[in-house]
Write a protein that holds these residues in place. Structure first.
Motif, PDB file in Angstrom:
ATOM      1  N   VAL A   1       0.841  -1.203   0.000  1.00  0.00           N
ATOM      2  CA  VAL A   1       0.000   0.000   0.000  1.00  0.00           C
ATOM      3  C   VAL A   1       0.872   1.247   0.000  1.00  0.00           C
ATOM      4  N   CYS A   2       1.895   1.248   0.831  1.00  0.00           N
ATOM      5  CA  CYS A   2       2.790   2.398   0.912  1.00  0.00           C
ATOM      6  C   CYS A   2       3.490   2.630  -0.422  1.00  0.00           C
ATOM      7  N   ARG A   3       3.953   1.555  -1.032  1.00  0.00           N
ATOM      8  CA  ARG A   3       4.637   1.683  -2.332  1.00  0.00           C
ATOM      9  C   ARG A   3       3.696   2.275  -3.368  1.00  0.00           C
ATOM     10  N   ARG A   4       2.462   1.819  -3.375  1.00  0.00           N
ATOM     11  CA  ARG A   4       1.504   2.282  -4.374  1.00  0.00           C
ATOM     12  C   ARG A   4       1.145   3.756  -4.168  1.00  0.00           C
ATOM     13  N   LEU A   5       1.057   4.192  -2.919  1.00  0.00           N
ATOM     14  CA  LEU A   5       0.650   5.567  -2.636  1.00  0.00           C
ATOM     15  C   LEU A   5       1.826   6.537  -2.597  1.00  0.00           C
ATOM     16  N   GLY A   6       3.038   6.012  -2.557  1.00  0.00           N
ATOM     17  CA  GLY A   6       4.208   6.885  -2.643  1.00  0.00           C
ATOM     18  C   GLY A   6       4.637   7.516  -1.342  1.00  0.00           C
ATOM     19  N   ARG A   7       3.994   7.159  -0.249  1.00  0.00           N
ATOM     20  CA  ARG A   7       4.401   7.638   1.075  1.00  0.00           C
ATOM     21  C   ARG A   7       4.251   6.488   2.066  1.00  0.00           C
ATOM     22  N   PRO A   8       5.042   6.509   3.141  1.00  0.00           N
ATOM     23  CA  PRO A   8       5.020   5.362   4.054  1.00  0.00           C
ATOM     24  C   PRO A   8       3.916   5.436   5.091  1.00  0.00           C
ATOM     25  N   MET A   9       3.710   4.318   5.768  1.00  0.00           N
ATOM     26  CA  MET A   9       3.062   4.306   7.079  1.00  0.00           C
ATOM     27  C   MET A   9       4.183   4.384   8.103  1.00  0.00           C
ATOM     28  N   ILE A  10       3.926   5.099   9.194  1.00  0.00           N
ATOM     29  CA  ILE A  10       4.924   5.232  10.251  1.00  0.00           C
ATOM     30  C   ILE A  10       4.235   4.965  11.586  1.00  0.00           C
ATOM     31  N   ALA A  11       4.668   3.933  12.294  1.00  0.00           N
ATOM     32  CA  ALA A  11       4.179   3.666  13.645  1.00  0.00           C
ATOM     33  C   ALA A  11       5.060   4.426  14.619  1.00  0.00           C
ATOM     34  N   VAL A  12       4.447   5.187  15.516  1.00  0.00           N
ATOM     35  CA  VAL A  12       5.212   6.071  16.389  1.00  0.00           C
ATOM     36  C   VAL A  12       4.530   6.149  17.747  1.00  0.00           C
ATOM     37  N   MET A  13       5.316   6.315  18.792  1.00  0.00           N
ATOM     38  CA  MET A  13       4.726   6.544  20.116  1.00  0.00           C
ATOM     39  C   MET A  13       4.107   7.937  20.155  1.00  0.00           C
ATOM     40  N   ARG A  14       2.962   8.044  20.776  1.00  0.00           N
ATOM     41  CA  ARG A  14       2.249   9.321  20.834  1.00  0.00           C
ATOM     42  C   ARG A  14       3.106  10.401  21.510  1.00  0.00           C
ATOM     43  N   VAL A  15       3.830  10.027  22.550  1.00  0.00           N
ATOM     44  CA  VAL A  15       4.678  10.990  23.251  1.00  0.00           C
ATOM     45  C   VAL A  15       5.748  11.552  22.316  1.00  0.00           C
TER      46      VAL A  15
END
Length: 398
Positions: free
Chosen positions: A98-112
Motif C-alpha cells: 500500500v505504501c509503495r503504491r501511494l508513494g508515502r510510508p506508514m509510520i508507527a510512532v509513540m504518541r509521546v
C-alpha cells in the motif's frame, strides 16, 4: 511593516500543535492554550498513514523527516499478521505494498514522541505555548475574537478549537451535547515485541481485539479494544485494567499474552471509546473547530491523528490564500466536512464489526479477514489524500 495576524489555539494536542506550527510558518502570531500542566507521559502509540504523512510533509518538510526517524517506517513487502486468539494466522495483510503504491510510508510512532516533535516544530515557528491554561469561552465582535482563559482575555483574529472530545469551543459553536459511547473501551500500553512475531499484528478474540505495531528498537505499542459497559474499565485504573485484560486473555497465544503481561503498568492508559455524529458546520465567523473537537472518531481505522494533521495543513493553506479570515475558515470547512464525516462513519462501522461481540459475530469477522486478506479494506479509500496548494510557504499573505 505588515502586522502579523494573531491566532489563539485552544488545545495543545496533536491537532493544536500541528495547526500552530502551520500557521506560524505562514506568518501568524500564534498562542496555544493547553489546560494540562505538563505534556502527558503516556498514551500508547499510533499509526501515521500515507495521508497523515503527506499532511506532515506539507506542514514542514523538517517535521516529515523527523517522523521518519523517530518511528518505524513500514518497508516495501512488509506484512501485518491477522490472527485468531490461538495465534493461528488468518491472513497476511500487505501493508508495505500500500505504501509503495501511494508513494508515502506508514509510520508507527509513540504518541509521546509525536507530541514532542510537534512541540519542537511549534517552537521553531515562533509559537507561544502556555500550559495549565484553560479556555472557558469566547465572544466575537467586529472581526475579532475575545478568548476567555482563566483570569484574562486574549484578543485574536482567529480562534481554533482543537480542545478535544469535550471541546469547550465546540459547545459554543455547535452545542450538540455529550459525545456518544460506542460500546467498548481501550486499554493501551508499550512492550517489547515477541521474538516470534517481530512485525505488526492483530489478534481477534470474542468481544476483544488487540492491535500491535513496532516502533523501532524491538519496541512496540499495543491497543486492546474490549466490549464493555461505559465507565467499567476506567474505574479499575491502570493496574486493575491490566490485570483484568490478562484474565480475559488467559487462553490466548502464549507469546502475545507474555508481551501484554510484561508491559510497564505505570504506562497503561484506559479510555472509554466515544465519538460524535458528524455535523455540517464547524465554524462561527472567525472561530473554527479542528481535530477531535470537529470530528472525534473511534480508532478502528487509525485515522484520528491523521485527519487532525490534514486539518492543520488545509486550514493554514486556506488562510494563506486570502487575508479574509472568515472566508479562509469557510474554505477550510467546505474542504474538510464531507471527508471527515465519511471517515467518522466508516470508523464507527468498522469498530463495531471488529469487536466480534459474540461468538457468531467473531466467526464472521474472522472469516471476512481471511477472505479479504485485510483488517479494514475501507481504510484504503482514505489513505490517498494529497494536500492541494501545499507545501506551506512563509510570509503574511497580501
Amino acid at each position: 511593516m505588515t502586522t502579523a495576524r494573531t491566532a489563539v489555539v485552544a488545545g495543545g494536542g496533536i491537532g493544536g500543535l500541528a495547526t500552530a506550527s502551520a500557521l506560524g510558518r505562514c506568518g501568524w502570531s500564534v498562542t496555544v492554550l493547553e489546560r494540562a500542566g505538563q505534556p502527558a507521559a503516556t498514551g500508547g502509540g499510533l499509526m501515521l498513514h500515507p495521508n497523515g504523512v503527506a499532511a506532515a510533509d506539507a506542514i514542514s518538510p523538517r517535521l516529515g523527516e523527523r517522523l521518519r526517524r523517530i518511528g518505524h517506517v513500514v518497508r516495501p513487502g512488509e506484512t501485518r499478521l491477522l490472527m485468531d486468539a490461538t495465534g493461528r494466522v488468518l491472513a497476511r495483510e500487505p501493508i508495505g505494498d500500500v505504501c509503495r503504491r501511494l508513494g508515502r510510508p506508514m509510520i508507527a510512532v509513540m504518541r509521546v514522541a509525536l507530541h514532542r516533535a510537534l512541540a519542537d516544530e511549534a517552537c521553531a515557528a515562533g509559537v507561544r505555548v502556555e500550559l495549565g491554561t484553560t479556555v472557558h469561552g469566547h465572544t466575537t465582535r467586529a472581526g475579532r475574537v475575545s478568548v476567555r482563559a482563566d483570569d484574562r482575555v486574549l484578543e485574536a483574529d482567529l480562534l481554533v478549537g482543537a480542545d478535544g472530545l469535550r471541546s469547550v469551543v465546540r459547545a459554543m459553536v455547535v452545542g450538540d451535547g455529550a459525545p456518544l459511547y460506542r460500546g467498548y473501551t481501550s486499554v493501551r500500553g508499550r512492550a517489547t515485541l515477541p521474538p516470534d512475531r517481530p512485525q505488526s499484528f492483530v489478534v481477534n478474540g470474542i468481544g476483544l481485539q488487540l492491535f500491535t505495531a513496532p516502533v523501532g528498537g524491538g519496541r512496540c505499542y499495543w491497543t486492546a479494544k474490549i466490549s464493555a459497559s461505559p465507565a467499567e474499565w476506567p474505574a479499575r485504573g491502570p493496574a486493575g485494567a491490566h490485570a483484568a485484560l490478562l484474565h480475559l486473555m488467559h487462553d490466548w497465544c502464549p507469546s502475545v499474552l507474555r508481551m501484554v503481561a510484561d508491559s510497564p503498568v505505570d504506562e497503561i492508559t484506559v479510555t472509554d471509546i466515544r465519538d460524535r455524529d458528524p455535523v455540517d458546520r464547524w465554524s462561527d465567523g472567525q472561530v473554527v473547530l479542528l481535530g477531535d473537537a470537529a470530528h472525534p472518531m473511534v480508532p478502528a481505522l487509525g485515522q484520528g491523528a491523521n485527519l487532525a494533521l490534514e486539518d492543520a495543513a488545509v486550514l493554514a493553506a486556506a488562510t494563506g490564500a486570502t487575508s479574509d479570515v472568515a472566508a479562509a475558515v469557510r474554505a477550510y470547512e467546505n474542504a474538510r466536512v464531507g471527508r471527515a464525516a465519511a471517515v467518522v462513519l466508516e470508523s464507527r462501522r468498522q469498530g463495531e464489526f471488529d469487536q466480534g461481540a459474540g461468538a457468531r459475530q467473531a466467526r464472521r469477522r474472522d472469516d471476512v479477514m481471511r477472505r479479504r486478506g485485510r483488517k479494514d479494506a475501507a481504510a484504503l479509500s482514505f489513505m490517498d489524500w494529497q494536500p492541494v496548494g501545499l507545501p506551506l510557504t512563509g510570509g503574511v499573505p497580501r
